[in-house]
Design an enzyme around this catalytic site. Structure first.
Site, PDB file in Angstrom:
ATOM      1  CE  LYS A 150      14.852   8.073   7.277  1.00 11.50           C
ATOM      2  NZ  LYS A 150      13.372   8.242   7.002  1.00 11.50           N
ATOM      3  CG  ASP A 158      13.715  16.987   0.180  1.00 12.54           C
ATOM      4  OD1 ASP A 158      13.461  16.453   1.313  1.00 12.54           O
ATOM      5  OD2 ASP A 158      13.694  16.423  -0.932  1.00 12.54           O
ATOM      6  CG  ASP A 189      22.195  16.259  -3.882  1.00 15.44           C
ATOM      7  OD1 ASP A 189      22.428  15.928  -2.899  1.00 15.44           O
ATOM      8  OD2 ASP A 189      22.624  15.635  -4.909  1.00 15.44           O
ATOM      9  CG  ASP A 195      13.167  11.646   8.601  1.00 18.88           C
ATOM     10  OD1 ASP A 195      13.459  10.619   8.843  1.00 18.88           O
ATOM     11  OD2 ASP A 195      11.754  11.780   8.079  1.00 18.88           O
ATOM     12  CD1 TRP A 219      10.021  14.855  11.038  1.00 18.94           C
ATOM     13  CD2 TRP A 219      12.089  15.253  11.217  1.00 18.94           C
ATOM     14  NE1 TRP A 219      10.287  13.533  11.435  1.00 18.94           N
ATOM     15  CE2 TRP A 219      11.779  13.467  11.710  1.00 18.94           C
ATOM     16  CE3 TRP A 219      13.563  15.442  11.420  1.00 18.94           C
ATOM     17  CZ2 TRP A 219      12.736  12.787  12.052  1.00 18.94           C
ATOM     18  CZ3 TRP A 219      14.457  14.491  11.933  1.00 18.94           C
ATOM     19  CH2 TRP A 219      14.129  12.976  12.078  1.00 18.94           C
ATOM     20  N   GLY A 234       7.627  17.996   4.487  1.00 19.44           N
ATOM     21  CA  GLY A 234       7.834  18.833   5.632  1.00 19.44           C
ATOM     22  C   GLY A 234       7.135  18.744   6.941  1.00 19.44           C
TER      23      GLY A 234
HETATM   24  N1  SAM Z   1      11.343  14.665   7.368  1.00 18.24           N
HETATM   25  C1  SAM Z   1      10.344  14.703   6.380  1.00 18.24           C
HETATM   26  C2  SAM Z   1       8.915  14.814   6.834  1.00 18.24           C
HETATM   27  O1  SAM Z   1       8.887  14.918   8.023  1.00 18.24           O
HETATM   28  O2  SAM Z   1       8.118  15.345   6.068  1.00 18.24           O
HETATM   29  C3  SAM Z   1      10.395  13.335   5.516  1.00 18.24           C
HETATM   30  C4  SAM Z   1      11.553  13.233   4.716  1.00 18.24           C
HETATM   31  S1  SAM Z   1      11.507  11.880   3.741  1.00 18.24           S
HETATM   32  C5  SAM Z   1      11.399  10.411   4.455  1.00 18.24           C
HETATM   33  C6  SAM Z   1      13.245  11.893   2.939  1.00 18.24           C
HETATM   34  C7  SAM Z   1      13.564  12.960   2.226  1.00 18.24           C
HETATM   35  O3  SAM Z   1      14.932  12.983   1.883  1.00 18.24           O
HETATM   36  C8  SAM Z   1      12.615  13.053   0.484  1.00 18.24           C
HETATM   37  O4  SAM Z   1      12.066  14.160   0.788  1.00 18.24           O
HETATM   38  C9  SAM Z   1      13.764  12.965  -0.336  1.00 18.24           C
HETATM   39  O5  SAM Z   1      13.568  14.104  -1.307  1.00 18.24           O
HETATM   40  C10 SAM Z   1      15.227  13.688   0.804  1.00 18.24           C
HETATM   41  N2  SAM Z   1      16.307  13.634   0.032  1.00 18.24           N
HETATM   42  C11 SAM Z   1      17.055  12.360  -0.228  1.00 18.24           C
HETATM   43  N3  SAM Z   1      18.119  12.500  -0.555  1.00 18.24           N
HETATM   44  C12 SAM Z   1      18.601  14.009  -0.679  1.00 18.24           C
HETATM   45  C13 SAM Z   1      19.687  14.557  -0.924  1.00 18.24           C
HETATM   46  N4  SAM Z   1      20.743  14.161  -1.484  1.00 18.24           N
HETATM   47  N5  SAM Z   1      19.475  15.998  -0.594  1.00 18.24           N
HETATM   48  C14 SAM Z   1      18.350  16.498  -0.299  1.00 18.24           C
HETATM   49  N6  SAM Z   1      17.333  15.738   0.087  1.00 18.24           N
HETATM   50  C15 SAM Z   1      17.321  14.393   0.033  1.00 18.24           C
END
Ligand code: SAM
EC number: 2.1.1.205
Length: 349
Positions: free
Chosen positions: A196, A115, A131, A156, A85, A83
């Site tokens: 990203k 997420d 998802d 992200d 961002w 969280g």
């Molecule tokens: N932007 C976030 C922050 O600042 O705290 C960090 C994000 S983290 C690098 C990547 C996130 O992508 C993870 O929490 C993961 O659960 C989520 N993620 C990956 N595939 C996903 C999907 N198909 N649907 C939703 N979330 C997904």
């Protein structure tokens, strides 16, 4: 050799000895990680400034360069957990509007975060657990906007990285395409999209695909993103889908990018991706160039300022981390409650 790196080497040698005697690879890698991040300046600064993750600085540095929050009232934060961002969005958009006496509740910014993982609450942020590759998630997001459109979509998202670059880049690009699907449903014309990306051999193709929908696309590398990482961010400005575009045709349209027939309103035929007419992608480093370098190791304040450095706790530990089940299984196994070898054969777990 500097004192910090000498200290680090001594510490790592001690850890290696510990590893040899304790034999736990997981403990060893966790300790190694601790040594690395202890001296990661952005990791430390994030805790000092109350950000849940160091990624917050990436979004802040992108904003410094591109002014992405200007005029923004409605935002979608895709793949938002834990969280940081969403915290940036809350602090930059929601909190100032709430403090301003002129704002009525109806005028407050709308921030929707999605997420797979649940997140601890953040002021002014609506959370959706789901998802982003699932059409139903997009529907839930759209419903929150109640007929209105978003000014900004940020993503992200990152899959669990395997270390196989081609594979990681491919899975990452699938996540971006899922995000783009949501963008085509919720973003207003003229809006912005930040995503990203993993730089690799298909970066030009991705650039061309994004250019179909945005008049300005720049790949940016914030200073807080390590040079050693292939990660960068696509900053897409001025959403302007092709004339007559129907959201259902998205994948068909994207598939045509880079093929000999190309796409009618954009010259992104195969010649665009290679050869003498190859497209050159605008690539920009952002963030204060005199600021902290994420690839450098800074000494802890204790050694530079004479005081004793006190490590801060994480701002918000994950509330349901994916590794929790693994730890529980490991614990149960060590108490003889379950046999972990047999469990791996059980496809239900
Ligand atoms: N932007 C976030 C922050 O600042 O705290 C960090 C994000 S983290 C690098 C990547 C996130 O992508 C993870 O929490 C993961 O659960 C989520 N993620 C990956 N595939 C996903 C999907 N198909 N649907 C939703 N979330 C997904």
């Amino acid at each position: 050799m500097g004192k910090a790196s000498k200290d680090k080497r001594v510490f790592i040698s001690l850890l290696s000895l510990h590893f040899l005697f304790s034999g736990s690879l997981a403990d060893f890698s966790a300790s190694l990680y601790a040594v690395y991040v202890l001296q990661d300046i952005y990791y430390r600064k994030a805790k000092e400034e109350g950000w849940r993750a160091r990624s917050a600085f990436k979004l802040l540095q992108i904003d410094e360069e591109f002014n992405i929050f200007e005029g923004v009232k409605r935002v979608v934060d895709l793949c938002a957990a834990p969280g940081s961002w969403s915290q940036v969005l809350s602090r930059k958009l929601y909190v100032p509007a709430k403090l301003s006496s002129a704002s009525r509740d109806a005028d407050l910014p709308l921030i929707v975060a999605i997420d797979l993982q649940p997140m601890a609450p953040i002021e002014g942020v609506i959370q959706v657990q789901g998802d982003i590759t699932n059409a139903r998630t997009a529907e839930v997001v759209i419903r929150h906007f109640d007929g209105c459109k978003a000014d900004l979509v940020v993503c992200d998202g990152a899959p669990d990285v395997t270390g196989l670059h081609d594979m990681d880049e491919f899975v990452q690009s699938q996540l971006i395409l899922a995000a783009l699907t949501i963008v085509t449903h919720v973003l207003r014309v003229g809006g912005k999209f930040i995503a990203k990306i993993f730089r690799g051999k298909d970066t030009s193709l991705l650039y061309c695909q994004l250019k179909l929908f945005f008049s300005q696309v720049t790949f940016a590398k914030p200073k807080s993103s390590r040079n050693s990482s292939i990660e960068a961010f696509a900053v897409c400005e001025n959403y302007s889908p092709p004339q007559g575009f129907n959201e259902r045709d998205l994948y068909h349209l994207l598939e045509k990018v880079g093929t000999p027939s190309g796409v009618d309103n954009l010259d992104c035929r195969s010649g665009w991706l290679e050869g003498p007419n190859k497209v050159y992608i605008p690539f920009l480093a952002c963030g204060d160039l005199n600021g902290y370098d994420s690839d450098r190791s800074y000494p802890l304040p204790s050694s530079s300022e004479g005081g004793l450095y006190k490590s801060l706790d994480p701002v918000q530990p994950p509330i349901a981390p994916p590794y929790k089940t693994a730890l529980e299984l490991k614990k149960a196994s060590s108490h003889g409650i379950i046999d972990i070898e047999k469990l791996s054969l059980n496809s239900d777990l």
